[in-house]
Design a protein around this motif. Structure first.
Motif, mmCIF file in Angstrom:
data_model
loop_
_atom_site.group_PDB
_atom_site.id
_atom_site.type_symbol
_atom_site.label_atom_id
_atom_site.label_comp_id
_atom_site.label_asym_id
_atom_site.label_seq_id
_atom_site.Cartn_x
_atom_site.Cartn_y
_atom_site.Cartn_z
ATOM 1 N N UNK A 206 0.838 -1.093 -0.156
ATOM 2 C CA UNK A 206 -0.129 0.036 0.113
ATOM 3 C C UNK A 206 1.030 1.066 -0.139
ATOM 4 N N UNK A 207 0.206 2.330 -0.428
ATOM 5 C CA UNK A 207 1.188 3.586 -0.592
ATOM 6 C C UNK A 207 1.090 4.037 0.955
ATOM 7 N N UNK A 208 2.578 4.365 1.453
ATOM 8 C CA UNK A 208 2.781 4.741 2.587
ATOM 9 C C UNK A 208 2.279 6.245 3.216
ATOM 10 N N UNK A 209 2.292 6.305 4.315
ATOM 11 C CA UNK A 209 1.766 7.887 4.832
ATOM 12 C C UNK A 209 2.942 8.063 6.301
ATOM 13 N N UNK A 213 1.265 11.032 10.937
ATOM 14 C CA UNK A 213 0.036 11.309 10.446
ATOM 15 C C UNK A 213 -0.834 10.152 11.276
ATOM 16 N N UNK A 214 -0.348 8.956 11.429
ATOM 17 C CA UNK A 214 -1.121 7.839 11.971
ATOM 18 C C UNK A 214 -1.115 8.045 13.353
ATOM 19 N N UNK A 215 0.181 8.680 13.947
ATOM 20 C CA UNK A 215 -0.049 8.883 15.442
ATOM 21 C C UNK A 215 -0.955 10.020 16.044
ATOM 22 N N UNK A 221 -4.007 3.342 8.217
ATOM 23 C CA UNK A 221 -3.193 1.822 8.398
ATOM 24 C C UNK A 221 -4.139 0.958 8.763
ATOM 25 N N UNK A 222 -5.080 1.394 9.576
ATOM 26 C CA UNK A 222 -6.032 0.262 10.144
ATOM 27 C C UNK A 222 -6.801 -0.212 8.837
ATOM 28 N N UNK A 253 8.068 6.636 8.091
ATOM 29 C CA UNK A 253 6.631 6.220 7.525
ATOM 30 C C UNK A 253 6.303 5.068 8.071
ATOM 31 N N UNK A 254 4.979 4.728 7.563
ATOM 32 C CA UNK A 254 4.555 3.385 8.000
ATOM 33 C C UNK A 254 5.389 2.278 7.596
#
Length: 333
Positions: A206-209, A213-215, A221-222, A253-254
């Motif tokens: 998958x494309x990462x971020x 941003x997730x934090x 990501x979920x 990144x993730x």
């Protein structure tokens, strides 16, 4: 006021707009630079103080990166129609969807968040054709602020300039839709039936971020992990591992990273590898060049034997059926 002099205003129609990320108009340096500037100036994409980011972007990134990006696009550009694969497939998706559900009162079109055709131009066109109701499908199965939300932002900005605004419904995400999972599993089975070798592993990339941003609460990501879990529940012939690609800049990144994972696999005995990119609705530079050229070369160089990319769902009938199902939920009966 003379009622007979009322301006001629079209009304009573519904517009359906598919929206993808975007593409440069050509592989020329200036077109690539223009596209990158619009993309990398989006505050949803780059969450850095603009007073710090703008000098970096304009002085360094937009000076050096367009050449590298142009080189990548040239490898996968559709020369016959002189367009990117993403533009080709998004147009085809809209055309096939139009053939399924379009009529005099239901107009189907497509736009790009960055580049052409722009969201603003297509919203104005749909309004001119008499669309009082709009249904927008961002072509990102897994919601993220840097993708789906920025499409919403641009739509809202465009509507702010309209005197008579249409009603608006936006389909936010579809990472766990049964038709979507079925289509992905079908694409895996189709590829495994065509190749003459047995994969040791399937990577779902998958494309990462950025992890930050997730934090901060981005659910992306979920949603990616949910899609992978549902694929694995339906397809048990081979192990599937989730990774994240296309990282940009020095921050974390993730993880796990797709490129690093693929480089290490031959050491672990994985010599035959399939890759699927479930988060991309159309094949593009990230799938065709980053994965099917760069990652493949790296895998073979490190000792891998067989590597193949499972195509995105693109304009397949499974994919168009999914779009139709998603959109018809939002249409006024």
């Amino acid at each position: 006021m003379n009622l007979n002099q009322h301006p001629n205003v079209k009304f009573g129609k519904t517009g359906v707009l598919l929206v993808n990320l975007g593409t440069p108009d050509s592989t020329k340096w200036l077109d690539i630079r223009k596209y990158l500037k619009e993309f990398l100036s989006d505050r949803r994409v780059i969450e850095v103080n603009p007073f710090l980011w703008k000098p970096i972007l304009n002085l360094f990134i937009l000076t050096f990166r367009p050449s590298k990006t142009a080189h990548a696009y040239k490898k996968i550009w559709f020369k016959e129609s002189n367009e990117s694969p993403l533009l080709f497939y998004t147009r085809s998706q809209a055309t096939k969807l139009k053939n399924r559900i379009g009529n005099n009162d239901l107009i189907v079109d497509f736009a790009m968040r960055y580049g052409n055709p722009s969201i603003k131009s297509k919203l104005n066109l749909l309004k001119e054709k008499g669309c009082e109701n709009l249904v927008v499908l961002p072509l990102y199965p897994q919601y993220a602020a840097a993708t789906t939300a920025t499409v919403c932002d641009e739509i809202y900005r465009s509507l702010m300039t309209m005197r008579w605004q249409p009603s608006l419904q936006i389909i936010p995400h579809y990472e766990s839709e049964k038709l979507y999972i079925d289509a992905l599993v079908n694409s895996i089975k189709s590829k495994t039936n065509k190749i003459s070798w047995k994969p040791d592993l399937i990577i779902a990339s998958y494309h990462g971020i950025p992890k930050s941003y997730f934090d901060k609460g981005d659910p992306y990501q979920c949603y990616c992990q949910k899609t992978s879990r549902l694929i694995k529940e339906q397809f048990t012939d081979h192990e599937i591992q989730t990774t994240f690609q296309s990282r940009f800049g020095p921050q974390e990144w993730l993880q796990p990273y797709t490129d690093k994972t693929i480089e290490e696999l031959p050491k672990k005995g994985v010599k035959n590898l399939l890759v699927i990119c479930p988060g991309f609705s159309s094949d593009c530079v990230e799938t065709l060049e980053e994965i099917n050229i760069q990652a493949k070369e790296s895998f073979i160089k490190k000792g891998g034997k067989n590597f193949d990319l499972i195509p995105c769902l693109n304009d397949s009938e499974d994919h168009i059926e999914l779009f139709q199902t998603l959109i018809e939920r939002y249409l006024v009966k």
